[in-house]
Scaffold this active site. Structure first.
Site, short mmCIF file in Angstrom:
data_model
loop_
_atom_site.label_atom_id
_atom_site.label_comp_id
_atom_site.label_asym_id
_atom_site.label_seq_id
_atom_site.Cartn_x
_atom_site.Cartn_y
_atom_site.Cartn_z
N ARG A 137 -0.13 15.64 2.82
CA ARG A 137 0.11 14.50 1.93
C ARG A 137 -1.21 14.04 1.28
O ARG A 137 -1.23 13.63 0.13
CB ARG A 137 0.72 13.36 2.74
CG ARG A 137 0.97 12.09 1.94
CD ARG A 137 1.73 11.05 2.75
NE ARG A 137 0.89 10.40 3.74
CZ ARG A 137 1.35 9.55 4.66
NH1 ARG A 137 2.64 9.27 4.74
NH2 ARG A 137 0.54 8.98 5.53
N LYS B 241 8.80 7.99 7.68
CA LYS B 241 9.42 6.67 7.46
C LYS B 241 9.57 6.34 5.97
O LYS B 241 10.65 5.96 5.53
CB LYS B 241 8.60 5.57 8.15
CG LYS B 241 8.43 5.74 9.64
CD LYS B 241 7.68 4.58 10.28
CE LYS B 241 6.24 4.43 9.83
NZ LYS B 241 5.33 5.50 10.26
N ARG C 224 -5.14 8.76 -0.57
CA ARG C 224 -5.44 7.81 0.51
C ARG C 224 -6.61 8.33 1.35
O ARG C 224 -6.55 9.43 1.87
CB ARG C 224 -4.21 7.62 1.41
CG ARG C 224 -3.14 6.76 0.80
CD ARG C 224 -1.89 6.72 1.67
NE ARG C 224 -2.13 6.27 3.04
CZ ARG C 224 -1.14 6.03 3.90
NH1 ARG C 224 0.13 6.19 3.55
NH2 ARG C 224 -1.42 5.63 5.13
N ARG D 163 3.91 -3.44 14.43
CA ARG D 163 2.98 -2.40 14.84
C ARG D 163 2.42 -2.66 16.25
O ARG D 163 1.65 -1.88 16.76
CB ARG D 163 1.86 -2.42 13.83
CG ARG D 163 1.18 -1.17 13.39
CD ARG D 163 1.95 -0.11 12.71
NE ARG D 163 1.12 0.82 11.99
CZ ARG D 163 1.47 1.39 10.84
NH1 ARG D 163 2.61 1.12 10.27
NH2 ARG D 163 0.67 2.26 10.27
N ARG E 27 -5.43 7.11 13.93
CA ARG E 27 -4.19 6.39 13.63
C ARG E 27 -3.12 6.74 14.65
O ARG E 27 -2.34 5.87 15.08
CB ARG E 27 -3.71 6.74 12.20
CG ARG E 27 -4.59 6.12 11.13
CD ARG E 27 -4.39 6.76 9.77
NE ARG E 27 -3.04 6.56 9.26
CZ ARG E 27 -2.52 7.27 8.25
NH1 ARG E 27 -3.23 8.23 7.67
NH2 ARG E 27 -1.32 7.00 7.81
O1 C5P Z 1 2.41 2.23 7.49
P1 C5P Z 1 1.27 3.00 6.92
O2 C5P Z 1 0.96 4.24 7.71
O3 C5P Z 1 1.38 3.23 5.46
O4 C5P Z 1 0.00 2.06 7.12
C1 C5P Z 1 -1.27 2.45 6.69
C2 C5P Z 1 -2.31 1.61 7.38
O5 C5P Z 1 -2.10 0.23 7.11
C3 C5P Z 1 -2.30 1.70 8.90
O6 C5P Z 1 -2.98 2.83 9.37
C4 C5P Z 1 -3.02 0.41 9.26
O7 C5P Z 1 -4.41 0.53 9.05
C5 C5P Z 1 -2.47 -0.55 8.23
N1 C5P Z 1 -1.29 -1.28 8.74
C6 C5P Z 1 -1.51 -2.30 9.68
N2 C5P Z 1 -0.46 -3.00 10.19
C7 C5P Z 1 0.79 -2.75 9.78
C8 C5P Z 1 1.05 -1.73 8.83
C9 C5P Z 1 -0.04 -1.00 8.33
O8 C5P Z 1 -2.64 -2.54 10.07
N3 C5P Z 1 1.81 -3.47 10.29
MG MG Z 2 4.48 5.06 5.19
#
Ligand code: C5P
Ligand code: MG
Length: 200
Positions: free
Chosen positions: A138, A24, A144, A99, A156
């Site tokens: 990554r 994404k 991270r 989410r 996740r």
């Molecule tokens: O979108 P991304 O994978 O970068 O998000 C990293 C972390 O941020 C997720 O695993 C989650 O813990 C948190 N997150 C969330 N709610 C969202 C977007 C991200 O809790 N809408």
């Molecule tokens: Mg991302």
């Protein structure tokens, strides 16, 4: 602000959807170059806040490092601020939001209030083992914590399956969800996404 004869904003508003590691963020950066949309990544916003040790960052940290979702009120508030600060944009690419179903319902209500219409949700389709491989890779450079352990990555993905994937069906009910093959080169996937966005 771009308006047409009915005084409706002419915008393209895309949810870029898919499991962690589906590409994404990578694709959003390329898409904004071509379509001139504003990229809002809730994950990036959380990481920015964590880096700067803001109250929001402090609150989000413990959830993110376990691979859990940050509470809805925090995430939704942050998303709304980001949209409000960019109302002159030609449209938005939302990356990492919504989410779960509650976030989807909140987004719909918020967009309605702002006179913004969702153009569509594009979901990058990638199988789990490939996701884990990509994220571990990554993690070598991302710094991270949530990219560095297979256990957290699997969590996740499990959170995605349980809480996030129903968002696809939610927008499918109004014919706005589209699956995009997320395997191939960055360029190939970009072409598939671009073609679909032009149709929306
Ligand atoms: O979108 P991304 O994978 O970068 O998000 C990293 C972390 O941020 C997720 O695993 C989650 O813990 C948190 N997150 C969330 N709610 C969202 C977007 C991200 O809790 N809408
Ligand atoms: Mg991302």
């Amino acid at each position: 602000m771009h308006v047409n004869m009915q005084n409706k904003k002419i915008m393209k508003n895309i949810i870029l959807f898919g499991p962690p590691g589906s590409g994404k963020g990578t694709q959003a950066v390329k898409l904004v170059e071509v379509f001139g949309l504003k990229h809002i990544s809730t994950g990036d916003l959380f990481r920015f806040n964590m880096k700067n040790d803001t109250p929001l960052g402090k609150e989000a940290k413990s959830y993110i490092e376990k691979g859990e979702l940050v509470p809805d009120s925090v995430t939704i508030g942050m998303l709304k601020s980001a949209v409000n600060e960019n109302m002159d944009a030609k449209g938005f690419i939302l990356d990492g939001f919504p989410r779960n179903i509650f976030q989807s319902e909140s987004l719909d209500a918020f967009f309605k209030e702002k006179g913004i219409e969702l153009s569509g949700l594009l979901s990058l389709d990638v199988e789990d083992d490939e996701l884990v491989k990509r994220i571990l890779n990554r993690g070598k450079t991302s710094g991270r914590k949530d990219d560095s352990s297979e256990e957290i990555i699997r969590n996740r993905i499990a959170v995605y399956s349980a809480q996030t994937s129903p968002v696809f069906d939610y927008y499918a009910k109004v014919n706005k969800s589209f699956k995009i093959d997320g395997l191939g080169t960055v360029e190939e996937i970009f072409e598939r996404l671009s073609k679909k966005i032009k149709e929306l």
